[in-house]
Motif scaffolding. Structure first.
Motif, PDB file in Angstrom:
ATOM      1  N   LYS A   1       0.845  -1.203   0.000  1.00 38.88           N
ATOM      2  CA  LYS A   1       0.000   0.000   0.000  1.00 38.88           C
ATOM      3  C   LYS A   1       0.872   1.242   0.000  1.00 38.88           C
ATOM      4  O   LYS A   1       1.867   1.319   0.723  1.00 38.88           O
ATOM      5  CB  LYS A   1      -0.912   0.003   1.234  1.00 38.88           C
ATOM      6  N   ASP A   2       0.482   2.184  -0.838  1.00 34.08           N
ATOM      7  CA  ASP A   2       1.207   3.441  -0.947  1.00 34.08           C
ATOM      8  C   ASP A   2       1.005   4.261   0.324  1.00 34.08           C
ATOM      9  O   ASP A   2      -0.111   4.451   0.766  1.00 34.08           O
ATOM     10  CB  ASP A   2       0.633   4.201  -2.160  1.00 34.08           C
TER      11      ASP A   2
ATOM     12  N   ALA B   1       6.171   2.267   1.357  1.00 34.39           N
ATOM     13  CA  ALA B   1       5.131   1.320   0.956  1.00 34.39           C
ATOM     14  C   ALA B   1       4.952   0.369   2.130  1.00 34.39           C
ATOM     15  O   ALA B   1       5.921   0.055   2.825  1.00 34.39           O
ATOM     16  CB  ALA B   1       5.555   0.561  -0.281  1.00 34.39           C
TER      17      ALA B   1
ATOM     18  N   THR C   1      -0.012  -3.995  -6.264  1.00 37.15           N
ATOM     19  CA  THR C   1      -0.248  -2.574  -6.058  1.00 37.15           C
ATOM     20  C   THR C   1      -1.519  -2.127  -6.768  1.00 37.15           C
ATOM     21  O   THR C   1      -1.984  -1.013  -6.578  1.00 37.15           O
ATOM     22  CB  THR C   1       0.955  -1.745  -6.561  1.00 37.15           C
TER      23      THR C   1
ATOM     24  N   SER D   1       3.971  -5.549  -8.411  1.00 39.59           N
ATOM     25  CA  SER D   1       5.214  -4.765  -8.312  1.00 39.59           C
ATOM     26  C   SER D   1       6.246  -5.568  -7.543  1.00 39.59           C
ATOM     27  O   SER D   1       5.898  -6.390  -6.684  1.00 39.59           O
ATOM     28  CB  SER D   1       4.946  -3.448  -7.584  1.00 39.59           C
TER      29      SER D   1
ATOM     30  N   LYS E   1      10.298   3.538  -0.614  1.00 37.54           N
ATOM     31  CA  LYS E   1       9.847   3.380  -2.002  1.00 37.54           C
ATOM     32  C   LYS E   1      11.020   3.229  -2.966  1.00 37.54           C
ATOM     33  O   LYS E   1      10.852   2.752  -4.077  1.00 37.54           O
ATOM     34  CB  LYS E   1       8.975   4.562  -2.395  1.00 37.54           C
TER      35      LYS E   1
ATOM     36  N   ILE F   1       6.072   0.666 -11.281  1.00 38.94           N
ATOM     37  CA  ILE F   1       5.014   0.184 -10.397  1.00 38.94           C
ATOM     38  C   ILE F   1       3.987  -0.618 -11.215  1.00 38.94           C
ATOM     39  O   ILE F   1       3.603  -0.220 -12.314  1.00 38.94           O
ATOM     40  CB  ILE F   1       4.343   1.382  -9.666  1.00 38.94           C
TER      41      ILE F   1
END
Lengths: 400, 378
Positions: free
Chosen positions: B142-143, B148, B172, B183, B219, B226
């Motif tokens: 999760k961003d 992440a 992702t 990703s 990240k 991505i």
């Protein structure tokens, strides 16, 4: 490590390909594509075409009319031959007795026999098996007794392929029984089939055709000059010939051609036949066969690569006959399965080009698929059955 | 047409083969397999010192620019010696992803250290539910700003216990089995939220079940674009499949040779059992299976490496062959050794177990037959 050809080899491939496009007779091609059995005349016409091109005997030394091709060139030629669906050379003259004569024969014999074989003017057949001697060939009993300048032959040869069309037969015969080993006392002799006392009787095989025969010899007088090499050494000469038969038996290119035809058939792009593209079980069998055939192809290439640099082929070459024939037979099976009900009508007459297609039962060569399947059960039996091949591999490769 | 290997290539083979003969005999191998460590550091260092960990990488990356033939030669010997050290995990799996996707910075951080043996690594290619489907990825990333956050579970992570970094495919975007939206992240294995359940496998190797619970990573650790990791994952697993197939051909050849040898010495009914025709034919069958597998290996090796669909097809054909012929050769070796074939003390059993693992690894025969057919129809 690569399997690509040199530019000279690529040029050669183009040359062979254009020869097949230009010279392979359309009517013979038509028969081949429709699985119509060829007549003797068809074979001779095609082999003479090759002869005129100088390509009748790729394996012979140049001095006797061979091509002087490298192993890779021979491989390319065999591939193009299969891709064109051209008939294989009938092996008995060009593939079998010819090499025995130029290797072990005397000058007079070479002069007398080789030109006729090369030009396909004289048709040969093979006299090896006997009713009591199949896998155990050395137990053969047909006698040749010396009487002055002649041998007197008595006995029976069997499974003689195309014997009813042949002018001459080469035979393994017993010239002496007083020997320590059964392989001794066997001689290799050439017999004119028109000699008095030779009679040919048909054997009808499983698919209903006459392809093989029994050949009987009753007091047949053969000039002593027809004996090849030394009396009593025929086993050695005969074995050389069988080895040749074994290496040319894999039929990779032909099986590849048939596999592509099978894939086309089941794809049924014109929607007139039942489609098998949704039958995952059948597709899996094709996939398995494709992988087995790849293994065979690369096994042949490994053998070829070794021979090309003057090395003896490794143990991999021993499997060519066994797996080659097994794959041919699996293809036969798959064609028959693909034909379904239409593999069952026994209507050999419709494989005559003059028959009326409107009255044909089944699609294309469907009804012949079963006949091919039945007939080709021979592939794992002839040339030394596959079980005999395994005995040979166990002894000579595994050292057991 | 040339199916021979070059002098340089045969030198690679000879070096490993001598190492196994002199320093990695069966007894040594079993002491590693039965010990607490996943592998022997000295033995792994041998591969590093000889430059083998540099082979499949470009010169720019500090590698030796080797191709599949060099890898094949190494893996075959790894097979013959039943070598446990994580060459596959570091060099082919983690290294395979990094060489394809990593930036220069990422390469100098991780790939260089894999080449020089300082870093242990792996690729977590499967999850409990995904079996052989590489696109079945339930692990989620999760961003969260410049971080992440990874949640999920990876199964059968080879070399998981020792790995300093784990390359983790995580979703992702997209649904669980979509190829799009996967990703690839480099995850340092000492981060909070990572728990490992380490175990040995039946073939003496080591693996882990690894759970990621709210694992926060930078990240910068994303490899490539991505959501676009699937193709690299598939190509890398194909490389690894080819590698373990080469390992399997080494094992099959060893099993066959040892069986023939055994049959010449084992006397029953007053005769060496190799004299019995029923057994002779079975050994001829295993010889043919070995030779055919070698031939198919050559098919894969000589397929144009840039023609991806032909290459995939050849590799699936090869893995199918290993699945079928490997099982055949392995089972026959055990059967022909009789009771000795199922005893722990003999190497036969351990060759058989490794071969059986490889049959499953990266997809069994059924899986690869389906893939082969799909590729044939395209």
């Amino acid at each position: 490590m690569h399997v690509s050809f040199t530019s000279e080899e690529n040029d050669f491939q183009k040359e062979v390909n254009s020869f097949f496009n230009a010279k392979y007779p359309a009517d013979i091609k038509d028969k081949q594509n429709k699985s119509v059995p060829l007549e003797k005349e068809d074979f001779i016409r095609w082999q003479k075409t090759l002869y005129e091109q100088g390509w009748a005997a790729p394996n012979w030394p140049v001095e006797y009319g061979g091509t002087g091709w490298t192993p890779v060139q021979k491989y390319i030629f065999a591939n193009e031959n299969a891709k064109a669906n051209a008939p294989a050379i009938v092996p008995f003259g060009l593939g079998m007795v010819g090499p025995v004569i130029y290797t072990y024969g005397n000058e007079a014999q070479k002069k007398k026999f080789l030109p006729g074989i090369l030009a396909s003017d004289v048709w040969w057949c093979q006299g090896y098996s006997e009713p009591g001697s199949g896998s155990d060939l050395a137990s053969l009993k047909m006698k040749a007794e010396r009487a002055g300048n002649e041998y007197i032959l008595n006995g029976t040869k069997t499974w003689t392929t195309l014997g009813h069309m042949a002018d001459w037969i080469f035979c393994l015969v017993r010239t002496s029984s007083d020997v320590a080993r059964r392989q001794e006392g066997i001689s290799f002799i050439l017999v004119d089939m028109s000699t008095e006392g030779v009679s040919v009787k048909p054997i009808i095989t499983i698919e209903g055709d006459r392809e093989v025969n029994e050949v009987h010899f009753e007091n047949v007088k053969v000039p002593a000059e027809n004996l090849i090499g030394e009396e009593g050494k025929g086993w050695t000469y005969g074995k050389v010939l069988l080895q040749h038969e074994r290496t040319s038996i894999a039929g990779v290119a032909r099986s590849q051609y048939r596999l592509s035809r099978l894939k086309e058939k089941i794809r049924n792009s014109d929607n007139t036949q039942p489609s098998l593209t949704g039958d995952s079980d059948f597709l899996k069998k094709i996939g398995q066969l494709e992988i087995e055939l790849k293994a065979l192809e690369f096994t042949e290439l490994r053998t070829l690569a070794a021979v090309s640099v003057g090395k003896a082929p490794g143990p991999e070459s021993s499997l060519l006959k066994i797996r080659g024939t097994e794959i041919q037979q699996k293809l036969d099976e798959l064609f028959m399965e693909a034909a379904g009900y239409f593999s069952l009508p026994y209507v050999p007459q419709q494989y005559n080009l003059n028959s009326d297609p409107e009255e044909h039962v089944g699609f294309g060569a469907d009804s012949v698929s079963s006949l091919v399947y039945f007939n080709n059960r021979k592939a794992s039996i002839y040339g030394g059955s596959n079980e005999i091949q395994k005995n040979i591999i166990a002894k000579h490769v595994l050292g057991l | 047409m040339d199916l021979s290997i070059s002098e340089e290539q045969s030198a690679i083979r000879d070096v490993i083969s001598r190492f196994i003969e002199n320093e990695y005999d069966f007894e040594k191998r079993m002491s590693i397999a039965e010990g607490d460590s996943a592998f022997d550091s000295d033995a792994y260092n041998f591969f590093v010192e000889q430059g083998f960990t540099a082979i499949p990488f470009s010169e720019e990356d500090g590698g030796l620019n080797g191709g599949p033939v060099e890898t094949m030669l190494i893996m075959k010997e790894i097979g013959r010696g039943l070598v446990l050290e994580p060459y596959l995990e570091n060099v082919i799996l983690a290294g395979g992803v990094l060489k394809r996707l990593a930036t220069d910075d990422q390469k100098s951080k991780w790939l260089s250290n894999i080449i020089n043996g300082e870093l242990q690594s792996t690729l977590a290619f499967t999850e409990p539910q995904s079996r052989f489907n590489l696109n079945d990825v339930a692990t989620v990333a999760k961003d969260n700003g410049d971080k992440a956050i990874i949640n999920g579970k990876k199964s059968f992570v080879l070399n998981g216990k020792e790995a300093d970094i784990i390359i983790v495919p995580a979703r992702t975007s997209g649904s669980q089995t979509e190829a799009e939206g996967i990703s690839l992240f480099v995850v340092e294995s000492d981060l909070p939220g990572i728990s490992k359940n380490n175990y040995k496998t039946v073939d003496g190797h080591s693996a882990s079940e690894i759970t990621f619970k709210n694992v926060e990573i930078n990240k910068d650790n994303l490899l490539g674009e991505i959501g676009k990791g699937y193709q690299t994952l598939e190509s890398t697993i194909d490389d690894a499949t080819l590698a373990v197939c080469a390992e399997a051909t080494g094992i099959m050849k060893s099993l066959h040779d040892k069986t023939v040898e055994y049959s010449k010495n084992r006397v029953q009914f007053g005769l060496p059992i190799g004299g019995f025709q029923a057994l002779q034919h079975r050994m001829v069958d295993t010889l043919m299976a070995c030779e055919e597998t070698e031939s198919i290996l050559l098919w894969a090796l000589t397929t144009n490496q840039d023609d991806s669909s032909s290459l995939k097809k050849a590799i699936s054909g090869l893995k199918y062959q290993i699945g079928i012929a490997g099982k055949h050769v392995g089972q026959e070796a055990v059967q022909l050794h009789g009771g000795m074939g199922i005893s722990w003390e003999l190497d036969i059993a351990h060759f058989f177990k490794r071969l059986s693992s490889i049959e499953i690894l990266f997809g069994n025969a059924d899986f690869h037959m389906k893939r082969f057919l799909t590729l044939s129809n395209n």
